[in-house]
Design a protein around this motif. Structure first.
Motif, mmCIF file in Angstrom:
data_model
loop_
_atom_site.group_PDB
_atom_site.id
_atom_site.type_symbol
_atom_site.label_atom_id
_atom_site.label_comp_id
_atom_site.label_asym_id
_atom_site.label_seq_id
_atom_site.Cartn_x
_atom_site.Cartn_y
_atom_site.Cartn_z
ATOM 1 N N TYR A 156 -82.326 -50.455 13.765
ATOM 2 C CA TYR A 156 -81.802 -49.287 14.493
ATOM 3 C C TYR A 156 -80.342 -49.473 14.881
ATOM 4 N N VAL A 157 -79.989 -50.659 15.317
ATOM 5 C CA VAL A 157 -78.633 -50.884 15.825
ATOM 6 C C VAL A 157 -77.599 -50.915 14.708
ATOM 7 N N ALA A 158 -77.986 -51.403 13.523
ATOM 8 C CA ALA A 158 -77.017 -51.585 12.438
ATOM 9 C C ALA A 158 -76.215 -50.318 12.124
ATOM 10 N N PRO A 159 -76.828 -49.153 11.910
ATOM 11 C CA PRO A 159 -76.024 -47.961 11.620
ATOM 12 C C PRO A 159 -75.186 -47.493 12.819
ATOM 13 N N LEU A 160 -75.620 -47.857 14.031
ATOM 14 C CA LEU A 160 -74.996 -47.324 15.247
ATOM 15 C C LEU A 160 -73.984 -48.277 15.863
ATOM 16 N N GLU A 161 -73.733 -49.398 15.213
ATOM 17 C CA GLU A 161 -72.924 -50.466 15.802
ATOM 18 C C GLU A 161 -71.593 -49.972 16.354
ATOM 19 N N ASN A 162 -70.934 -49.073 15.631
ATOM 20 C CA ASN A 162 -69.613 -48.603 16.058
ATOM 21 C C ASN A 162 -69.669 -47.400 16.995
ATOM 22 N N GLU A 163 -70.866 -46.854 17.202
ATOM 23 C CA GLU A 163 -71.024 -45.673 18.047
ATOM 24 C C GLU A 163 -71.717 -45.999 19.368
ATOM 25 N N LEU A 164 -72.540 -47.015 19.347
ATOM 26 C CA LEU A 164 -73.351 -47.389 20.496
ATOM 27 C C LEU A 164 -72.489 -48.000 21.593
ATOM 28 N N THR A 165 -72.608 -47.482 22.813
ATOM 29 C CA THR A 165 -71.850 -48.054 23.928
ATOM 30 C C THR A 165 -72.607 -49.253 24.505
ATOM 31 N N PRO A 166 -71.897 -50.185 25.165
ATOM 32 C CA PRO A 166 -72.591 -51.337 25.778
ATOM 33 C C PRO A 166 -73.661 -50.900 26.768
ATOM 34 N N GLU A 167 -73.374 -49.836 27.516
ATOM 35 C CA GLU A 167 -74.345 -49.352 28.503
ATOM 36 C C GLU A 167 -75.605 -48.811 27.818
ATOM 37 N N PHE A 193 -84.590 -43.448 24.860
ATOM 38 C CA PHE A 193 -85.931 -42.911 24.661
ATOM 39 C C PHE A 193 -86.359 -43.030 23.197
ATOM 40 N N ASP A 194 -85.442 -42.788 22.266
ATOM 41 C CA ASP A 194 -85.789 -42.942 20.852
ATOM 42 C C ASP A 194 -86.092 -44.400 20.537
ATOM 43 N N PHE A 195 -85.282 -45.314 21.098
ATOM 44 C CA PHE A 195 -85.564 -46.733 20.895
ATOM 45 C C PHE A 195 -86.911 -47.092 21.519
ATOM 46 N N GLY A 196 -87.138 -46.630 22.744
ATOM 47 C CA GLY A 196 -88.379 -46.949 23.435
ATOM 48 C C GLY A 196 -89.604 -46.422 22.730
ATOM 49 N N ASP A 197 -89.489 -45.246 22.111
ATOM 50 C CA ASP A 197 -90.633 -44.693 21.394
ATOM 51 C C ASP A 197 -90.911 -45.479 20.119
ATOM 52 N N MET A 198 -89.878 -46.070 19.526
ATOM 53 C CA MET A 198 -90.120 -46.961 18.395
ATOM 54 C C MET A 198 -90.846 -48.215 18.857
ATOM 55 N N VAL A 199 -90.432 -48.785 19.972
ATOM 56 C CA VAL A 199 -91.152 -49.937 20.514
ATOM 57 C C VAL A 199 -92.623 -49.569 20.742
ATOM 58 N N ARG A 200 -92.825 -48.408 21.318
ATOM 59 C CA ARG A 200 -94.181 -47.950 21.649
ATOM 60 C C ARG A 200 -95.056 -47.808 20.411
#
Length: 356
Positions: free
Chosen positions: A279-290, A242-249
């Protein structure tokens, strides 16, 4: 009560010189009334909270202060580099003040900063998205379950659809006949709710900002770098999609969300690519594939859901979002539906950009 009287009352509560205090509106939010309160020595941000939207303002402040404390602890360990906007207590150590029956609070003012309502270039998009990514990472070890649900079901699309159906059936303002095309369009998209339900068990619940509009990130006037993630009012348990989607929006269209220039409402691919990278760069090691896989669904859901909420409010007589004219919410809805349609049309390309 006049603005002068409000300024005098609030300045006394928050320790400013009430005899020389001034107050003026700032920001472009739909819900709360945000103003800058100043005397000769200092400035603070004051907000009149919309208690129809936030019926328990104490919970809002408790959430925000808990997050402020967590981020401050991170910053003390050099694990968070952005400035932290903090609530200010009154002279009697309270965080909420009643003025003429309205509820107000004060926040630190971060000077030499600015916000944008429309992203001007990919560099700005990447900077802002990276700030939201840093914010998400800093909260990744914060227990989301301790946060109050200040707006229950905030991103519950099935509930938003039910509310829309209720207002459509009631049609108290006799407005349904004016937006038959938009109503039919909405009804054709209701399957998105089932898509969301199917992934909830596959991705972790996170403490989320839940309102990652471009104007909720402050840029530094001197460097154009990121200064602060602001507006923690809707920080609640949620999902990063949702946070990613709101940035797209709010990042990707070259038009503001209430623009009627619908021919120009679209997803700018270069902006989309920049926000993914940021957005992905800081989260690379925390973000799950799903979670990463869910981002495209978020990019579709958020403009559709906000458009649906605008249309619902239009049918209901404009009781939720602040409006400037009788068709304002309808124009907003059309704008968001056009953006949603462009996301869908470019789905294959955007999927590649997410995973590139």
């Amino acid at each position: 009560m006049t603005n002068t009287a409000i300024a005098e009352h609030l300045s006394q509560e928050f320790g400013l010189d009430h005899e020389n205090a001034t107050i003026k509106p700032i920001g472009s939010g739909h819900i709360n009334t945000t103003m800058l309160l100043k005397d000769a020595q200092q400035a603070v941000v004051v907000q009149k909270l919309n208690t129809e939207v936030f019926p328990n303002p104490e919970h809002l402040v408790e959430n925000a202060r808990a997050i402020e404390q967590h981020l401050t602890e991170k910053a003390d360990k050099n694990d968070y580099e952005l400035e932290i906007i903090k609530h200010l207590p009154t002279t009697s150590e309270e965080y909420l003040v009643k003025v003429d029956g309205e509820v107000w609070r004060a926040l630190e003012f971060i000077g030499k900063s600015y916000s944008e309502d429309v992203v001007s270039c990919p560099e700005k998009a990447q900077t802002a998205a990276n700030a939201f990514g840093q914010f998400a990472l800093a909260l990744s070890d914060f227990d989301a379950q301790v946060l109050h649900h200040v707006i229950p079901d905030f991103h519950n699309l099935a509930m938003r659809i039910a509310a829309f159906n209720d207002k459509l059936e009631a049609d108290t303002q006799n407005r349904a006949e004016k937006c038959q095309e938009e109503i039919a369009f909405c009804q054709a998209q209701f399957g998105l709710a089932d898509e969301l339900e199917s992934i909830y068990g596959t991705i972790p619940l996170r403490p989320c900002h839940n309102d990652t509009k471009i104007n909720n990130m402050l840029f530094c006037k001197e460097t154009d770098g990121a200064r602060s993630v602001i507006d923690l009012d809707t920080c609640m348990p949620g999902y990063w999609l949702f946070d990613f989607g709101d940035m797209v929006r709010t990042f990707c269209s070259p038009e503001e969300e209430d623009s009627t220039n619908l021919d120009n409402v679209r997803v700018r691919e270069e902006i989309f690519a920049a926000l993914v990278k940021g957005y992905v760069a800081p989260l690379e090691n925390e973000l799950t594939p799903e979670e990463k896989q869910s981002f495209l669904l978020g990019a579709k859901v958020m403009p559709f859901m906000i458009g649906l909420r605008f249309l619902t409010d239009y049918l209901d007589g404009d009781n939720y979002f602040a409006t400037k004219h009788s068709e304002h919410n309808l124009h907003r809805a059309r704008n968001q539906f056009k953006l949603y349609q462009d996301v869908v049309a470019k789905e294959a390309l955007l999927e590649k950009l997410i995973h590139s």
